[in-house]
Design a protein around this motif. Structure first.
Motif, PDB file in Angstrom:
ATOM      1  N   ASN A 239       6.082  -8.842 -12.081  1.00 34.86           N
ATOM      2  CA  ASN A 239       5.568  -8.589 -12.939  1.00 34.86           C
ATOM      3  C   ASN A 239       4.029  -8.475 -12.673  1.00 34.86           C
ATOM      4  OD1 ASN A 239       4.734 -11.267 -12.541  1.00 34.86           O
ATOM      5  ND2 ASN A 239       5.260 -12.273 -14.261  1.00 34.86           N
ATOM      6  N   GLN A 240       3.836  -8.275 -11.359  1.00 37.84           N
ATOM      7  CA  GLN A 240       2.407  -8.009 -11.015  1.00 37.84           C
ATOM      8  C   GLN A 240       1.703  -6.763 -11.444  1.00 37.84           C
ATOM      9  OE1 GLN A 240       0.648 -10.302  -8.742  1.00 37.84           O
ATOM     10  NE2 GLN A 240      -1.077  -8.881  -9.445  1.00 37.84           N
ATOM     11  N   ASP A 241       0.504  -6.756 -12.237  1.00 31.05           N
ATOM     12  CA  ASP A 241       0.055  -5.425 -12.852  1.00 31.05           C
ATOM     13  C   ASP A 241      -1.388  -5.661 -12.529  1.00 31.05           C
ATOM     14  OD1 ASP A 241      -0.774  -7.685 -14.202  1.00 31.05           O
ATOM     15  OD2 ASP A 241      -0.379  -6.514 -16.187  1.00 31.05           O
ATOM     16  N   THR A 242      -2.032  -6.656 -11.709  1.00 32.02           N
ATOM     17  CA  THR A 242      -3.397  -6.408 -11.319  1.00 32.02           C
ATOM     18  C   THR A 242      -3.555  -6.387  -9.627  1.00 32.02           C
ATOM     19  OG1 THR A 242      -3.572  -8.767 -11.081  1.00 32.02           O
ATOM     20  CG2 THR A 242      -4.183  -7.532 -13.105  1.00 32.02           C
ATOM     21  N   PHE A 243      -4.327  -5.429  -9.365  1.00 35.85           N
ATOM     22  CA  PHE A 243      -4.452  -5.022  -7.793  1.00 35.85           C
ATOM     23  C   PHE A 243      -5.637  -5.039  -7.361  1.00 35.85           C
ATOM     24  CE2 PHE A 243      -0.053  -3.760  -9.039  1.00 35.85           C
ATOM     25  CZ  PHE A 243       0.657  -4.159  -7.946  1.00 35.85           C
ATOM     26  N   THR A 244      -6.111  -5.482  -6.294  1.00 35.14           N
ATOM     27  CA  THR A 244      -7.257  -5.444  -5.486  1.00 35.14           C
ATOM     28  C   THR A 244      -7.199  -4.326  -4.375  1.00 35.14           C
ATOM     29  OG1 THR A 244      -8.289  -7.412  -6.365  1.00 35.14           O
ATOM     30  CG2 THR A 244      -9.378  -6.423  -4.441  1.00 35.14           C
ATOM     31  N   ILE A 245      -7.770  -3.158  -4.273  1.00 34.04           N
ATOM     32  CA  ILE A 245      -7.587  -1.982  -3.484  1.00 34.04           C
ATOM     33  C   ILE A 245      -9.029  -2.500  -2.327  1.00 34.04           C
ATOM     34  CG2 ILE A 245      -7.411   0.303  -2.655  1.00 34.04           C
ATOM     35  CD1 ILE A 245      -5.203  -1.066  -4.484  1.00 34.04           C
ATOM     36  N   ALA A 246      -8.689  -2.829  -1.262  1.00 32.31           N
ATOM     37  CA  ALA A 246      -9.897  -2.942  -0.311  1.00 32.31           C
ATOM     38  C   ALA A 246      -9.813  -1.751   0.844  1.00 32.31           C
ATOM     39  CB  ALA A 246      -9.680  -4.081   0.645  1.00 32.31           C
ATOM     40  N   LEU A 247     -10.806  -0.802   0.445  1.00 32.85           N
ATOM     41  CA  LEU A 247     -10.751   0.591   1.552  1.00 32.85           C
ATOM     42  C   LEU A 247     -11.708   0.351   2.526  1.00 32.85           C
ATOM     43  CD1 LEU A 247      -9.937   3.511   2.432  1.00 32.85           C
ATOM     44  CD2 LEU A 247     -11.677   4.036   0.517  1.00 32.85           C
ATOM     45  N   ASN A 248     -11.204   0.014   3.924  1.00 37.46           N
ATOM     46  CA  ASN A 248     -12.051  -0.454   5.203  1.00 37.46           C
ATOM     47  C   ASN A 248     -11.975   0.932   5.890  1.00 37.46           C
ATOM     48  OD1 ASN A 248     -13.455  -1.097   7.146  1.00 37.46           O
ATOM     49  ND2 ASN A 248     -11.787  -2.633   7.879  1.00 37.46           N
ATOM     50  N   LEU A 249     -13.126   1.585   6.118  1.00 40.90           N
ATOM     51  CA  LEU A 249     -13.314   2.974   6.797  1.00 40.90           C
ATOM     52  C   LEU A 249     -13.639   2.833   8.074  1.00 40.90           C
ATOM     53  CD1 LEU A 249     -14.768   5.328   3.798  1.00 40.90           C
ATOM     54  CD2 LEU A 249     -12.359   5.232   4.570  1.00 40.90           C
ATOM     55  N   SER A 250     -14.014   1.734   8.626  1.00 40.12           N
ATOM     56  CA  SER A 250     -14.485   1.194   9.864  1.00 40.12           C
ATOM     57  C   SER A 250     -13.199   1.747  10.922  1.00 40.12           C
ATOM     58  CB  SER A 250     -14.805   0.027  10.243  1.00 40.12           C
ATOM     59  OG  SER A 250     -16.086  -0.462   9.257  1.00 40.12           O
ATOM     60  N   GLY A 251     -13.633   1.970  12.343  1.00 47.43           N
ATOM     61  CA  GLY A 251     -12.763   2.282  13.142  1.00 47.43           C
ATOM     62  C   GLY A 251     -12.071   1.015  13.694  1.00 47.43           C
ATOM     63  N   PRO A 252     -11.060   1.243  14.820  1.00 49.32           N
ATOM     64  CA  PRO A 252     -10.244   0.335  15.207  1.00 49.32           C
ATOM     65  C   PRO A 252     -11.169  -1.054  15.651  1.00 49.32           C
ATOM     66  CG  PRO A 252      -9.577   2.357  15.776  1.00 49.32           C
ATOM     67  CD  PRO A 252     -10.797   2.531  15.287  1.00 49.32           C
ATOM     68  N   SER A 253     -12.223  -0.745  16.141  1.00 55.92           N
ATOM     69  CA  SER A 253     -13.275  -2.003  16.709  1.00 55.92           C
ATOM     70  C   SER A 253     -13.974  -2.784  15.600  1.00 55.92           C
ATOM     71  CB  SER A 253     -14.053  -1.233  17.624  1.00 55.92           C
ATOM     72  OG  SER A 253     -14.990  -0.658  16.993  1.00 55.92           O
ATOM     73  N   GLY A 254     -13.609  -2.166  14.349  1.00 56.33           N
ATOM     74  CA  GLY A 254     -14.345  -3.023  13.461  1.00 56.33           C
ATOM     75  C   GLY A 254     -15.627  -2.376  12.911  1.00 56.33           C
ATOM     76  N   TYR A 255     -16.109  -1.312  13.888  1.00 56.45           N
ATOM     77  CA  TYR A 255     -17.436  -0.734  13.589  1.00 56.45           C
ATOM     78  C   TYR A 255     -17.579   0.462  13.818  1.00 56.45           C
ATOM     79  CZ  TYR A 255     -19.072  -5.597  14.824  1.00 56.45           C
ATOM     80  OH  TYR A 255     -19.300  -7.101  14.912  1.00 56.45           O
ATOM     81  N   GLY A 256     -18.229   1.270  13.093  1.00 58.00           N
ATOM     82  CA  GLY A 256     -18.485   2.682  12.883  1.00 58.00           C
ATOM     83  C   GLY A 256     -17.326   3.285  12.052  1.00 58.00           C
ATOM     84  N   LEU A 257     -17.514   4.828  11.827  1.00 62.55           N
ATOM     85  CA  LEU A 257     -16.615   5.154  10.831  1.00 62.55           C
ATOM     86  C   LEU A 257     -15.273   5.722  11.601  1.00 62.55           C
ATOM     87  CD1 LEU A 257     -16.659   6.233   7.876  1.00 62.55           C
ATOM     88  CD2 LEU A 257     -17.700   8.428   8.694  1.00 62.55           C
ATOM     89  N   HIS A 258     -14.239   5.384  11.069  1.00 62.12           N
ATOM     90  CA  HIS A 258     -12.889   5.944  11.454  1.00 62.12           C
ATOM     91  C   HIS A 258     -12.777   7.285  11.763  1.00 62.12           C
ATOM     92  CE1 HIS A 258      -8.704   6.016  12.499  1.00 62.12           C
ATOM     93  NE2 HIS A 258      -8.531   4.974  12.636  1.00 62.12           N
ATOM     94  N   GLN A 259     -12.200   7.789  12.579  1.00 62.25           N
ATOM     95  CA  GLN A 259     -12.112   9.560  12.811  1.00 62.25           C
ATOM     96  C   GLN A 259     -11.057  10.143  11.600  1.00 62.25           C
ATOM     97  OE1 GLN A 259     -10.501  10.429  16.762  1.00 62.25           O
ATOM     98  NE2 GLN A 259      -8.816   9.109  16.491  1.00 62.25           N
ATOM     99  N   GLN A 260     -10.459   8.855  11.014  1.00 63.88           N
ATOM    100  CA  GLN A 260      -9.349   9.769  10.160  1.00 63.88           C
ATOM    101  C   GLN A 260      -9.837   9.143   8.757  1.00 63.88           C
ATOM    102  OE1 GLN A 260      -5.513   8.623  11.649  1.00 63.88           O
ATOM    103  NE2 GLN A 260      -5.122  10.300  12.676  1.00 63.88           N
ATOM    104  N   TYR A 261     -10.968   8.975   8.384  1.00 65.88           N
ATOM    105  CA  TYR A 261     -11.500   8.347   7.245  1.00 65.88           C
ATOM    106  C   TYR A 261     -10.931   9.352   5.960  1.00 65.88           C
ATOM    107  CZ  TYR A 261     -15.435  11.564   7.332  1.00 65.88           C
ATOM    108  OH  TYR A 261     -16.123  12.715   6.928  1.00 65.88           O
ATOM    109  N   GLU A 262     -10.906  10.493   6.214  1.00 70.69           N
ATOM    110  CA  GLU A 262     -10.615  11.552   5.108  1.00 70.69           C
ATOM    111  C   GLU A 262      -9.238  11.077   4.494  1.00 70.69           C
ATOM    112  OE1 GLU A 262     -11.960  13.303   3.385  1.00 70.69           O
ATOM    113  OE2 GLU A 262     -14.108  13.544   4.092  1.00 70.69           O
ATOM    114  N   ILE A 263      -8.370  10.844   5.657  1.00 70.47           N
ATOM    115  CA  ILE A 263      -6.806  10.364   5.154  1.00 70.47           C
ATOM    116  C   ILE A 263      -7.087   9.100   4.664  1.00 70.47           C
ATOM    117  CG2 ILE A 263      -4.552   9.928   6.200  1.00 70.47           C
ATOM    118  CD1 ILE A 263      -5.144  11.736   8.482  1.00 70.47           C
TER     119      ILE A 263
END
Length: 355
Positions: A239-263
């Protein structure tokens, strides 16, 4: 509207008074009257060109009709452009051509594939032009050049009409199903990952019980290995109806913008649209700093207004933004998220559904 003209040197405005003066000087001098007629002809041509320019300034105008400022990525539509004053050009025996150019986020699919951002056509009537366009990139999009070119006969000059008002669009992320390979994983307190989708599977495994006569696909092999006895899964309707979406666009290292951020952005847009269709409530966190130097987030809401807010926010993401490192972002989401909501993290080529 502005008009620029390119004419031969002998048609420059500053020479018209000289032609008139020389006409009266030579026209009444014996043996030089032919020279007077020559300057009179130049003055007449100069006068006609000047009157034509005034007529063009008065009559020529454009008006955009019926176009949407919000479009989805990869969407195709047609713009209607009405050009005024073409009948006046026809009566004067002049030909006009239209040239449009975009910033590259919008293309003209029927134009030259090598130059898809440029549209050109000959205008021969005041009827509205149908101009097919297609969006190819998320974010703000606009025309950066609109020029009507009018050529005078016998190569006497060219008039360029430029306009200050350009159509502008906001290109939203695509909501096509192929943008979302639904690979949601439910990670349970450090134990094994269990495939579970809040969109396609309404049953949640609550635990395990001793095996009786259940189908083999319901056997919980993990619990069986732990207990040493055959166990089957116990399900209950979620009956779960509330969701928190966390979008992290950083790269695998945790820093910088991921090259597939558009996906990632398209997957987030599609997932939220599907959850909202099911009547769920959504809040969104982005690891981007906003104009107040705070973490970007949308409060918990539901329905189509929330989807519009999400899409508009995602359309503004840019490589010029400042993004927060992964560990700092995770700590912030854990502290700030809605207490009873299900957390879905989208990062580094995976979508994780966390308890």
């Amino acid at each position: 509207m502005q008009i620029e003209r390119s004419v031969p040197f002998w048609l420059e405005r500053r020479l018209f008074p000289l032609y008139v003066t020389l006409t009266f000087i030579f026209l009444f001098i014996p043996r030089l009257s032919l020279l007077g007629f020559f300057f009179a002809s130049l003055a007449t041509i100069h006068f006609v060109v000047g009157r034509t320019e005034k007529q063009l300034r008065k009559d020529v105008a454009i008006k955009w009709r019926h176009y949407e400022i919000l479009m989805f990525n990869k969407e195709q539509t047609s713009l209607q452009l009405e050009v005024f004053g073409i009948d006046s050009l026809t009566r004067l025996g002049l030909e006009a051509t239209l040239r449009l150019h975009t910033d590259g986020s919008v293309i003209f699919p029927e134009m030259d594939p090598l130059h898809p951002a440029t549209f050109h056509a000959t205008i021969d009537s005041d009827e509205a032009l149908e101009i097919p366009i297609q969006t190819i990139r998320r974010g703000p999009a606009k025309f950066d050049e609109i020029i009507i070119t009018v050529r005078l006969p016998w190569r006497m000059g060219v008039y360029l009409f430029t306009f200050d008002t350009y159509p502008a669009f906001t290109v939203l992320p695509s909501l096509t199903a192929q943008a979302m390979p639904l690979l949601l994983q439910r990670l349970r307190l450090g134990e094994r990952p269990d495939r579970y989708s809040p969109l396609k599977n309404k049953l949640v495994q609550l635990g395990a019980k001793p095996y009786t006569a259940e189908p083999s696909k319901e056997i919980d092999w993990y619990a069986t290995a732990k207990t040493g006895r055959l166990q089957t899964k116990v399900f209950d309707t979620s009956n779960q109806d509330t969701f928190t979406i966390a979008l992290n666009l950083s790269g695998p290292s945790g820093y910088g913008l991921h090259q597939q951020y558009e996906i990632f952005i398209e997957q987030t847009a599609f997932l939220i649209s599907e959850l909202l269709k099911e009547g769920c409530k959504i809040e969104l966190f982005l690891n981007r700093l906003d104009t107040l130097n705070k973490m970007t987030q949308l409060a918990m809401k539901e329905g189509q207004p929330q989807l519009k807010h999400v899409l508009m926010l995602l359309s503004t993401l840019s490589t010029r933004d400042v993004y927060v490192a992964t560990q700092q972002f995770d700590r912030y989401v854990t502290r700030q998220k809605y207490v009873n909501s299900q957390l879905i993290k989208i990062e580094c080529n995976k979508i994780a559904l966390l308890s």
